[in-house]
Design a protein around this motif. Structure first.
Motif, PDB file in Angstrom:
ATOM      1  N   GLU A  84      50.739 118.884  39.446  1.00 49.23           N
ATOM      2  CA  GLU A  84      50.487 118.779  41.025  1.00 49.23           C
ATOM      3  C   GLU A  84      49.756 117.356  39.892  1.00 49.23           C
ATOM      4  N   ALA A  85      50.104 115.618  40.786  1.00 54.97           N
ATOM      5  CA  ALA A  85      48.994 114.516  40.254  1.00 54.97           C
ATOM      6  C   ALA A  85      48.200 115.189  41.429  1.00 54.97           C
ATOM      7  N   LEU A  86      46.733 114.568  40.191  1.00 54.53           N
ATOM      8  CA  LEU A  86      45.317 114.096  41.720  1.00 54.53           C
ATOM      9  C   LEU A  86      44.452 113.100  40.910  1.00 54.53           C
ATOM     10  N   VAL A  87      44.895 112.035  42.179  1.00 56.89           N
ATOM     11  CA  VAL A  87      43.437 110.603  41.245  1.00 56.89           C
ATOM     12  C   VAL A  87      42.330 110.876  41.511  1.00 56.89           C
ATOM     13  N   ARG A  88      41.697 110.095  40.681  1.00 53.84           N
ATOM     14  CA  ARG A  88      40.267 110.774  39.993  1.00 53.84           C
ATOM     15  C   ARG A  88      40.131 108.991  40.301  1.00 53.84           C
ATOM     16  N   TRP A  89      38.638 108.710  40.596  1.00 55.32           N
ATOM     17  CA  TRP A  89      38.178 107.334  40.815  1.00 55.32           C
ATOM     18  C   TRP A  89      36.913 107.682  39.673  1.00 55.32           C
ATOM     19  N   ILE A  97      33.670 109.426  41.585  1.00 50.35           N
ATOM     20  CA  ILE A  97      34.042 109.487  43.037  1.00 50.35           C
ATOM     21  C   ILE A  97      35.323 111.085  43.361  1.00 50.35           C
ATOM     22  N   ARG A  98      34.899 112.073  43.704  1.00 50.32           N
ATOM     23  CA  ARG A  98      35.699 112.850  44.232  1.00 50.32           C
ATOM     24  C   ARG A  98      37.154 112.130  45.486  1.00 50.32           C
ATOM     25  N   PRO A  99      38.125 112.602  45.085  1.00 50.39           N
ATOM     26  CA  PRO A  99      39.129 112.527  46.540  1.00 50.39           C
ATOM     27  C   PRO A  99      38.931 112.500  47.526  1.00 50.39           C
ATOM     28  N   ASP A 100      37.968 113.542  47.394  1.00 50.89           N
ATOM     29  CA  ASP A 100      37.351 114.164  49.133  1.00 50.89           C
ATOM     30  C   ASP A 100      36.787 113.013  49.973  1.00 50.89           C
ATOM     31  N   GLU A 101      36.048 112.016  49.006  1.00 48.94           N
ATOM     32  CA  GLU A 101      35.144 110.524  49.380  1.00 48.94           C
ATOM     33  C   GLU A 101      36.280 109.443  49.421  1.00 48.94           C
ATOM     34  N   PHE A 102      37.065 109.484  48.826  1.00 48.90           N
ATOM     35  CA  PHE A 102      37.586 107.728  49.359  1.00 48.90           C
ATOM     36  C   PHE A 102      39.152 107.872  49.921  1.00 48.90           C
ATOM     37  N   ILE A 103      39.594 109.294  49.560  1.00 51.73           N
ATOM     38  CA  ILE A 103      41.003 108.907  49.987  1.00 51.73           C
ATOM     39  C   ILE A 103      41.141 108.572  51.774  1.00 51.73           C
ATOM     40  N   GLY A 104      40.339 109.596  52.642  1.00 52.94           N
ATOM     41  CA  GLY A 104      40.070 109.964  53.977  1.00 52.94           C
ATOM     42  C   GLY A 104      40.123 107.474  54.272  1.00 52.94           C
ATOM     43  N   ILE A 141      53.927 114.654  43.749  1.00 52.93           N
ATOM     44  CA  ILE A 141      52.765 113.488  44.020  1.00 52.93           C
ATOM     45  C   ILE A 141      51.931 113.709  45.667  1.00 52.93           C
ATOM     46  N   ASN A 142      50.647 113.557  45.703  1.00 54.23           N
ATOM     47  CA  ASN A 142      50.793 113.613  47.510  1.00 54.23           C
ATOM     48  C   ASN A 142      50.526 112.842  48.024  1.00 54.23           C
ATOM     49  N   VAL A 143      51.524 112.334  49.139  1.00 54.60           N
ATOM     50  CA  VAL A 143      51.707 111.462  49.868  1.00 54.60           C
ATOM     51  C   VAL A 143      50.830 111.458  51.402  1.00 54.60           C
ATOM     52  N   SER A 144      50.016 110.547  51.596  1.00 58.65           N
ATOM     53  CA  SER A 144      49.807 110.240  53.293  1.00 58.65           C
ATOM     54  C   SER A 144      50.650 110.115  54.026  1.00 58.65           C
ATOM     55  N   SER A 145      50.065 110.109  56.044  1.00 55.94           N
ATOM     56  CA  SER A 145      50.774 110.316  56.642  1.00 55.94           C
ATOM     57  C   SER A 145      51.084 108.309  56.699  1.00 55.94           C
ATOM     58  N   ILE A 203      55.836 121.146  51.597  1.00 54.03           N
ATOM     59  CA  ILE A 203      54.708 121.490  52.619  1.00 54.03           C
ATOM     60  C   ILE A 203      53.084 121.575  52.477  1.00 54.03           C
ATOM     61  N   ASP A 204      52.346 120.788  52.283  1.00 52.99           N
ATOM     62  CA  ASP A 204      51.170 120.835  52.011  1.00 52.99           C
ATOM     63  C   ASP A 204      50.119 121.580  52.672  1.00 52.99           C
ATOM     64  N   ASP A 205      48.965 122.387  52.288  1.00 55.95           N
ATOM     65  CA  ASP A 205      48.088 123.266  52.535  1.00 55.95           C
ATOM     66  C   ASP A 205      48.814 124.286  53.883  1.00 55.95           C
TER      67      ASP A 205
HETATM   68  O1    G Z   1      40.890 117.983  43.204  1.00 53.64           O
HETATM   69  P1    G Z   1      40.863 118.393  44.410  1.00 53.64           P
HETATM   70  O2    G Z   1      39.379 117.453  45.050  1.00 53.64           O
HETATM   71  O3    G Z   1      41.808 116.030  43.549  1.00 53.64           O
HETATM   72  O4    G Z   1      42.015 116.995  45.491  1.00 53.64           O
HETATM   73  C1    G Z   1      40.980 116.576  46.608  1.00 53.64           C
HETATM   74  C2    G Z   1      42.375 116.253  47.459  1.00 53.64           C
HETATM   75  O5    G Z   1      42.553 115.197  47.945  1.00 53.64           O
HETATM   76  C3    G Z   1      43.028 117.441  47.939  1.00 53.64           C
HETATM   77  O6    G Z   1      43.590 117.481  49.229  1.00 53.64           O
HETATM   78  C4    G Z   1      44.180 116.047  47.226  1.00 53.64           C
HETATM   79  O7    G Z   1      45.822 116.999  48.332  1.00 53.64           O
HETATM   80  C5    G Z   1      43.276 114.643  47.703  1.00 53.64           C
HETATM   81  N1    G Z   1      44.106 113.846  47.140  1.00 53.64           N
HETATM   82  C6    G Z   1      44.465 113.708  45.537  1.00 53.64           C
HETATM   83  N2    G Z   1      45.442 112.918  45.030  1.00 53.64           N
HETATM   84  C7    G Z   1      45.743 112.092  45.853  1.00 53.64           C
HETATM   85  C8    G Z   1      46.586 111.153  45.796  1.00 53.64           C
HETATM   86  O8    G Z   1      46.519 110.428  44.974  1.00 53.64           O
HETATM   87  N3    G Z   1      46.793 110.676  47.750  1.00 53.64           N
HETATM   88  C9    G Z   1      46.678 111.166  48.476  1.00 53.64           C
HETATM   89  N4    G Z   1      46.775 110.817  49.433  1.00 53.64           N
HETATM   90  N5    G Z   1      45.568 112.872  48.347  1.00 53.64           N
HETATM   91  C10   G Z   1      45.048 112.730  47.535  1.00 53.64           C
END
Ligand code: G
Ligand code: G
Ligand code: MN
Length: 306
Positions: A84-89, A97-104, A141-145, A203-205
């Motif tokens: 699973e690809a997980l983005v980092r900043w 900075i963790r994704p939880d802090e900036f994806i939303g 790859i996570n895709v948001s709505s 389907i995630d979560d």
């Molecule tokens: O490792 P973790 O803290 O990485 O990720 C926290 C949340 O951020 C996860 O629920 C994950 O679905 C979301 N997330 C991580 N990378 C991405 C991304 O590239 N796109 C989206 N939409 N969500 C992501």
């Protein structure tokens, strides 16, 4: 309703109303129909948000994002079949900075569209490199709505895969249950289109939203990803075991695959194995890794999606 109090929260009329407004915004975020008194931490949160929103604007241009990969393991065949690809900043001054802090925030501002495509491209480039080395894994790859709702998303994601020369059947798009069920008819249209174009869907979560079983049957999603909240106590809590067993049975009868996320311990793995869940992702095997470390990790495994 948001409530602020003179003179504790502010000295002027404008500031007082602003504080009440901030408090009201929190109520809305928490699901409306309620009230909140203003607190200083609310203000800190709003300021933090504004900062992140501003920083986000230049972050892609400054090359501050990177992607980590968490292995997905089949415990029966003992192989790594995906990641699973997980983005980092990595922000210049604020650090990681963790994704939880900036994806939303990036979803609300629309910045996720550009960021999402950047992640997809980076993830597919890294996967193509693995394939060229004979490690034919699936990349999730996570895709948001917000991305799914974007009219050009399908064409763009297809173009990226084609340009890189990665087979679409090795690209899985993870969409959260909540997002799908929020507007299930619309989701069905776009998911069918992505399926038709050859992508895998997951389907995630799963289990945290309110799935309509009727729709679940119709969705072209191959995989159901069991939310980690059910895995956390699976070895000790019989309710959680029952829920996971039920999800697995349902998935089996619908002809879908299951993967359990958040598998952290030997006991989790054994409990999942005994319930017939062969695919797992979690800290037990590995935390998310930079691509070089991922490559090192898979040297101990068979590494193939088939
Ligand atoms: O490792 P973790 O803290 O990485 O990720 C926290 C949340 O951020 C996860 O629920 C994950 O679905 C979301 N997330 C991580 N990378 C991405 C991304 O590239 N796109 C989206 N939409 N969500 C992501
Ligand atoms: O919701 P999503 O599937 O996108 O989840 C990815 C998130 O789960 C990331 O934040 C990732 O770091 C986290 N994660 C992965 N494995 C584990 C684990 O074993 N335990 C916990 N608590 N979190 C995990
Ligand atoms: Mn995910």
């Amino acid at each position: 309703v948001g409530i602020s109090i003179y003179p504790d929260d502010a000295q002027s009329y404008e500031e007082l109303v602003k504080a009440a407004d901030t408090a009201m915004y929190q109520v809305k975020e928490a699901g409306k129909n309620g009230y909140q008194f203003y607190t200083q931490t609310m203000n800190d949160k709003v300021t933090q948000r504004m900062h992140i929103e501003n920083y986000l604007r230049s972050a892609i241009a400054k090359d501050e994002f990177f992607v980590e990969y968490q292995p997905k393991v089949n415990i029966v065949t003992k192989s790594v079949y995906g990641m699973e690809a997980l983005v980092r900043w990595n922000h210049a001054t604020k650090g990681l900075i963790r994704p939880d802090e900036f994806i939303g925030i990036s979803e609300e501002t629309g910045q996720i569209l550009l960021l999402g495509l950047w992640v997809a491209k980076q993830a597919m480039l890294d996967t193509k490199m693995l394939h060229d080395e004979g490690k034919r894994v699936i990349v999730s790859i996570n895709v948001s709505s917000k991305q799914l709702g974007d009219a050009s998303f399908v064409e763009e994601i297809c173009a990226i895969a084609d340009e890189i020369g990665l087979e679409r059947g090795f690209v899985e798009l993870e969409i959260t249950e909540t997002h799908i069920m929020k507007n299930v008819d619309k989701a069905l249209l776009i998911l069918n289109e992505l399926h038709k174009r050859g992508f895998l869907l997951s389907i995630d979560d799963f289990g945290t939203g309110y799935s309509s079983l009727n729709y679940l049957k119709k969705l072209p999603t191959k995989t159901i990803k069991i939310d980690r909240s059910f895995v956390l106590d699976i070895d000790t809590n019989s309710d959680d075991r029952s829920i996971v067993a039920a999800i697995i049975a349902m998935a089996n009868s619908l002809g879908k695959d299951v993967i359990a996320e958040g598998s952290e311990t030997r006991a989790h793995i054994e409990a999942l194995r005994s319930l017939g869940c062969s695919k797992v992702q979690g800290y037990y095997f590995s935390k998310p890794l930079k691509i070089e470390m991922f490559k090192e990790f898979v040297t101990n495994f068979k590494c193939d999606a088939t």
